[in-house]
Design a protein around this motif. Structure first.
Motif, PDB file in Angstrom:
ATOM      1  N   LEU A 232       0.650  -0.912  -0.039  1.00  0.00           N
ATOM      2  CA  LEU A 232      -0.082   0.155   0.172  1.00  0.00           C
ATOM      3  C   LEU A 232       0.871   1.533   0.259  1.00  0.00           C
ATOM      4  CD1 LEU A 232      -2.591  -1.075   2.377  1.00  0.00           C
ATOM      5  CD2 LEU A 232      -2.891  -1.038  -0.302  1.00  0.00           C
ATOM      6  N   ALA A 233       2.405   0.988  -0.173  1.00  0.00           N
ATOM      7  CA  ALA A 233       3.146   2.439   0.271  1.00  0.00           C
ATOM      8  C   ALA A 233       2.520   2.935   1.195  1.00  0.00           C
ATOM      9  CB  ALA A 233       2.884   3.386  -1.427  1.00  0.00           C
TER      10      ALA A 233
ATOM     11  N   ALA B 201      -2.624   8.360   3.642  1.00  0.00           N
ATOM     12  CA  ALA B 201      -2.663   8.496   2.261  1.00  0.00           C
ATOM     13  C   ALA B 201      -2.053   7.143   1.332  1.00  0.00           C
ATOM     14  CB  ALA B 201      -0.899   9.291   1.391  1.00  0.00           C
ATOM     15  N   MET B 202      -3.417   6.636   0.966  1.00  0.00           N
ATOM     16  CA  MET B 202      -3.142   5.059   0.851  1.00  0.00           C
ATOM     17  C   MET B 202      -4.259   5.158  -0.781  1.00  0.00           C
ATOM     18  SD  MET B 202      -5.599   2.843   3.480  1.00  0.00           S
ATOM     19  CE  MET B 202      -4.037   2.827   5.041  1.00  0.00           C
ATOM     20  N   ASP B 203      -4.557   3.808  -1.180  1.00  0.00           N
ATOM     21  CA  ASP B 203      -5.569   3.530  -2.722  1.00  0.00           C
ATOM     22  C   ASP B 203      -6.767   3.726  -1.680  1.00  0.00           C
ATOM     23  OD1 ASP B 203      -5.669   2.721  -4.865  1.00  0.00           O
ATOM     24  OD2 ASP B 203      -7.414   0.616  -3.988  1.00  0.00           O
ATOM     25  N   PRO B 204      -7.244   4.699  -2.852  1.00  0.00           N
ATOM     26  CA  PRO B 204      -8.773   4.483  -2.095  1.00  0.00           C
ATOM     27  C   PRO B 204      -9.980   4.237  -1.857  1.00  0.00           C
ATOM     28  CG  PRO B 204      -8.074   6.802  -3.585  1.00  0.00           C
ATOM     29  CD  PRO B 204      -7.066   5.203  -3.789  1.00  0.00           C
ATOM     30  N   GLU B 205      -9.667   2.913  -2.772  1.00  0.00           N
ATOM     31  CA  GLU B 205     -10.720   1.938  -2.109  1.00  0.00           C
ATOM     32  C   GLU B 205     -10.281   0.955  -1.560  1.00  0.00           C
ATOM     33  OE1 GLU B 205     -13.263   1.088  -4.423  1.00  0.00           O
ATOM     34  OE2 GLU B 205     -13.419   2.535  -5.454  1.00  0.00           O
ATOM     35  N   ILE B 206      -9.087   0.628  -0.923  1.00  0.00           N
ATOM     36  CA  ILE B 206      -9.000  -0.275   0.127  1.00  0.00           C
ATOM     37  C   ILE B 206      -9.187   0.452   0.959  1.00  0.00           C
ATOM     38  CG2 ILE B 206      -7.014  -0.969   1.176  1.00  0.00           C
ATOM     39  CD1 ILE B 206      -5.767  -2.187  -1.230  1.00  0.00           C
TER      40      ILE B 206
END
Length: 888
Positions: free
Chosen positions: A254-255, A269-274
């Motif tokens: 997820l960086a 800050a991560m993937d919006p869907e997750i």
């Protein structure tokens, strides 16, 4: 160190954390109880001392100011005035002593009167100065508190002193009375604390699974190491949607920033869907999300039951990188599909031992599973079971299947001359699969026929695989796979699959080829052993059909039939069956047929002939039992029938064979009930004959079990169907055969079928005459005359002299050497037959008489004038017969 501290250390060194916590809690509770009890005891002691001081001061000061004390002190005898009062005060106040003394310390009163007048032992100076003094003195009765108060006159002058003393023990008696209660309370508190510690330890033991500190430390170290080493991300979010745990793999997938742990999910800050999935807390199973160039599968589960958290619950989420897994899964699915295709091919290709059908099964199976068009080309020798040619330039297209029928490919059945440079010829010659991935490149395959090649490319066929059909070191042809509807061309994986399919088909084709060769040899052998044409005879109108089993189903078996002319215009019909198929069954059939012919020449009755056949088969079996490579003949059956057209008598016997069927002239069908003997070779049981009187035009139907028995019906159903068919067949014997075969024969018979239909004829009065001859030599002349007249009526005057001579010799021998009754019969058939029967079973012998012998020349003359002659035996004697050729 082996004392209490040692035991404590031993207890604290218990292996499990739960045990250590239990010992620690019990120890702390014990120390607290002991400290509390000690504090209470010290407090009681301090209170006792304070109470004793206060009481002694109060008693001393009170008595010092009591009325009459001052006057007594000024009186002449203070002791007498104060002793009694002082003792009363002592007893009333509960102190140990009350002493009144002079300012110099001389006692006026004392509990012990002997001490009166003596000096007071203690500090009195402060009291003489006008103050009150209190001190603690330890005596024989233990610690005591003494207080001295001054007695002042009206002017404030100290005129005397009052001392009061009391032991601390007297004051602390109440506290000692409460000590058992105090200790009981301490013990109860200790028990309660111990029970609580035990409950806590028990739950802790359950939660820690009985692990010790070292083990728990190692476990958590391992847990931490595994958590950050696994190739699966782990995230724990609490009920406040705060990220409380994240491992290294989750950070990578997820960086996530370094400070992500401990922060709310919405602030990271991560993937919006997750992020929305983690924020919602909803359960998820293998939801795939695209994170940059990775496919991440997310699973999320709630921690604990929903009822435990009225609001959002804490969740555990796992992340897995499925990018490579999806690629591997795709390849695995493809490989699995290929394996399934190969497995299905093994089940569907090679269901029969037939070269053409097996090749067609390969083509039908591969379309459209693997290719859009499939052709199979084989050299002609393979089709007949022979070894194929070394080069594959000339091959016949025997199988063709495609998704469409308007293809420019060569049609099925065409003989193709392949150019040596074509993929088919190269694959055949080298035994190696050839791949043409791009037919439009025209790399040389088009040299076979350029115009047709361009039509194929224009038709849409874009790639091709030519795979040799090779098995057991022999190349038998080429299977070609063509693709047009599927846009992707054939590749190396497709070549491997094509080789697998072709390898399985090649083994089956080779088996079919070898079987075809053996079947052809067996058919040739069997047909050479069966009658090619029926012998000429006038007793029966015979039609027959013999059908060998289909190659690949049963093959040639041991069924046979025969029509054998016998002396006296009679005809023998034979039908037999040898269990089994192949060359051995065909060879066995030939041996049995030859044996029947040999025994028939002896003109034996049916039951006796079968007895001789049974003996023969038994001897053959005994000889072949010593050779493991030869199969015994056990299982042969036979039916033997003799029909006499002059008497319409048919004698039948059978050895394990199905009984014949009689179709009467009126159409009635009858199973005559001929006794069933055992199959040939069993031995020990007799055979019985049945005599059937047949009307002219009756049909005798003989057959083998392959006609009436099939895997789809039992033998009783077949016999009933045969009866119904014969009842409505009518027509000639040939038409009857055809009707029976059409009704009963399966499309692909698994067993040989032999069918014989014989319609009876009768030699009437104009063809046969019979005379009874008395045993008188004079009757010979009458017989000669009757014979001459009969031959004249038949237009055979030229045969009269020879016939008279033969009859004269045979009748004379019968009269001289045999007994009655004597019967003479002339039969005009294809030859002129003379028969002389008598009641003797002694056969005459042919011999050469010398010049001096009076007799012995009769049979010699008969053998010279007759074409054939012989003897047959009957139930009442014998028959000597001769045959003379007739001019036609």
């Amino acid at each position: 160190m082996a004392g209490p501290f040692g035991r404590l250390r031993s207890m604290m060194s218990a292996r499990t954390v739960a045990s250590q916590v239990f010992v620690l809690q019990v120890t702390v509770a014990l120390l607290l109880v002991v400290a509390a009890a000690a504090g209470l005891l010290l407090q009681a002691r301090s209170d006792s001392e304070r109470e004793a001081r206060n009481r002694s001061v109060a008693v001393a000061q009170t008595y010092a100011t009591a009325p009459g004390v001052k006057e007594a002190l000024r009186g002449p005898d203070p002791s007498a005035a104060l002793q009694r009062k002082a003792e009363a005060v002592r007893k009333t106040s509960g102190v140990d002593f009350v002493v009144v003394m002079a300012p110099d310390g001389t006692r006026y009163t004392h509990p012990n009167p002997e001490e009166i007048g003596k000096k007071y032992i203690g500090t009195i100076a402060p009291a003489v100065a006008g103050g009150t003094v209190t001190e603690t003195v330890t005596g024989t009765l233990g610690p005591s508190i003494r207080s001295v108060a001054p007695v002042k006159d009206a002017n404030g002058e100290v005129i005397g002193l009052v001392a009061a003393g009391i032991t601390v023990e007297r004051v602390g008696g109440a506290a000692q009375e409460q000590l058992p209660l105090l200790l009981g309370a301490a013990a109860f508190a200790l028990i309660v604390a111990t029970s609580g510690a035990a409950l806590i330890s028990r739950r802790l033991r359950h939660q820690t699974h009985g692990l010790g500190p070292t083990e728990m430390t190692r476990m958590y170290e391992h847990h931490d190491a595994v958590l950050h080493a696994v190739r699966e991300g782990v995230l724990i979010v609490d009920e406040d949607r705060r990220l409380v745990l994240v491992n290294d793999e989750a950070r990578r997938l997820l960086a996530l920033p370094p400070d992500a742990q401990g922060r709310p999910v919405r602030d990271i800050a991560m993937d919006p869907e997750i992020a929305r999935l983690l924020e919602s807390g909803r359960p998820a199973s293998d939801e795939v999300h695209v994170v940059e160039d990775q496919l991440v599968a997310v699973n999320q589960r709630v921690m604990g039951p929903r009822s435990d958290c009225p609001g959002p619950c804490g969740t555990v989420a796992t992340l897995r990188d499925t990018t490579e897994l999806r690629a591997l899964s795709g390849r695995a699915d493809s490989a699995q599909g290929r394996l399934r295709l190969v497995y299905d091919a093994g089940m569907r290709i090679g269901t029969t031992l037939d070269v053409v059908r097996t090749s067609q099964e390969l083509a039908d199976f591969a379309v459209p599973r693997f290719a859009d068009f499939v052709t199979v080309d084989l050299p002609d020798p393979v089709l007949s079971g022979d070894e194929p040619a070394e080069t594959g330039t000339d091959m016949r297209r025997i199988a063709f299947t495609g998704v469409r029928h308007d293809t420019p490919l060569y049609p099925s059945g065409r003989l193709i001359h392949f150019v040596p440079t074509t993929p088919q010829a190269v694959a055949y010659a080298r035994g190696k699969t050839i791949l043409e991935a791009d037919l439009a490149a025209f790399s040389g395959w088009q040299e076979q026929e350029p115009a047709r090649a361009h039509r194929l490319v224009g038709y849409g066929i874009h790639s091709m695989i030519a795979a040799p059909l090779r098995a057991r070191g022999v190349t038998m042809g080429v299977a070609t796979f063509w693709r047009s509807e599927k846009p992707e061309p054939f590749d190396d994986d497709d070549v491997s699959l094509a080789e697998e399919l072709v390898a399985r088909a090649a083994v089956n084709i080779d088996n079919a080829r070898r079987y075809t060769r053996e079947h052809s040899m067996a058919v040739a052998l069997q047909r050479s052993l069966l009658p090619r044409v029926l012998p000429e005879q006038t007793a029966l109108d015979v039609a027959y059909h013999y059908l060998p089993a289909q190659a690949g189903l049963g093959g040639v078996g041991g069924d046979w039939f025969d029509v054998i002319p016998l002396p006296g215009a009679r005809v023998a019909l034979v039908v037999g069956d040898v269990v089994g198929h192949g060359l051995h069954a065909a060879a066995t059939m030939g041996r049995l047929r030859t044996a029947v012919h040999n025994f028939a020449t002896l003109d034996l009755p049916p039951d006796e002939l079968l007895w001789h056949m049974d003996e023969l088969v038994s001897r053959i079996d005994q000889d072949e039992d010593t050779d493991d490579s030869v199969t015994a003949l056990t299982g042969a059956t036979c039916l033997y029938a003799i029909y006499d057209p002059t008497s319409r008598l048919c004698t039948v016997a059978r050895a394990g064979h199905l009984e014949p069927v009689i179709v009467h002239p009126d159409g009635e069908v009858e199973f005559p009930g001929v006794p069933a003997g055992p199959p040939l070779g069993l031995g020990g049981l007799p055979f019985e004959s049945s005599e059937l009187h047949l009307s002219e035009g009756s049909s005798l139907v003989l057959y083998t079990d392959g006609l009436v028995e099939d895997r789809h019906r039992d033998i009783d159903e077949g016999l009933e169907l045969l009866r119904r068919t014969l009842a409505h067949a009518g027509g000639t014997p040939e038409e009857t055969c055809r009707a029976v075969l059409d009704a009963l024969l399966p499309e692909r018979p698994r067993d040989d079928v032999a069918l014989v239909v014989a319609r009876t004829r009768v030699l009437g009065g104009n063809r046969a005459v019979t005379w009874d001859v008395p045993a008188d030599p004079s009757e010979v002349a009458r017989v000669r005359a009757e014979a001459a007249r009969t031959l004249e009526e038949w237009g055979l005057e030229e045969e009269a002299f020879t016939t008279e001579l033969i009859l004269s010799e045979l009748v004379t021998n019968a009269i001289r050497h045999a007994g009655g009754p004597i019967t003479v019969r002339l039969i005009r058939d294809r030859s002129l037959i003379c028969e002389v029967s008598d009641g003797s079973s002694t056969a005459p012998h042919l011999r050469r008489a010398t010049t001096t012998d009076e007799g012995g020349r009769g049979l010699f003359l008969v053998s010279q004038f007759a074409e054939r002659w012989g003897t047959r035996y009957t139930g009442s004697g014998k028959v000597i017969w001769t045959e003379q050729p007739l001019p036609w």
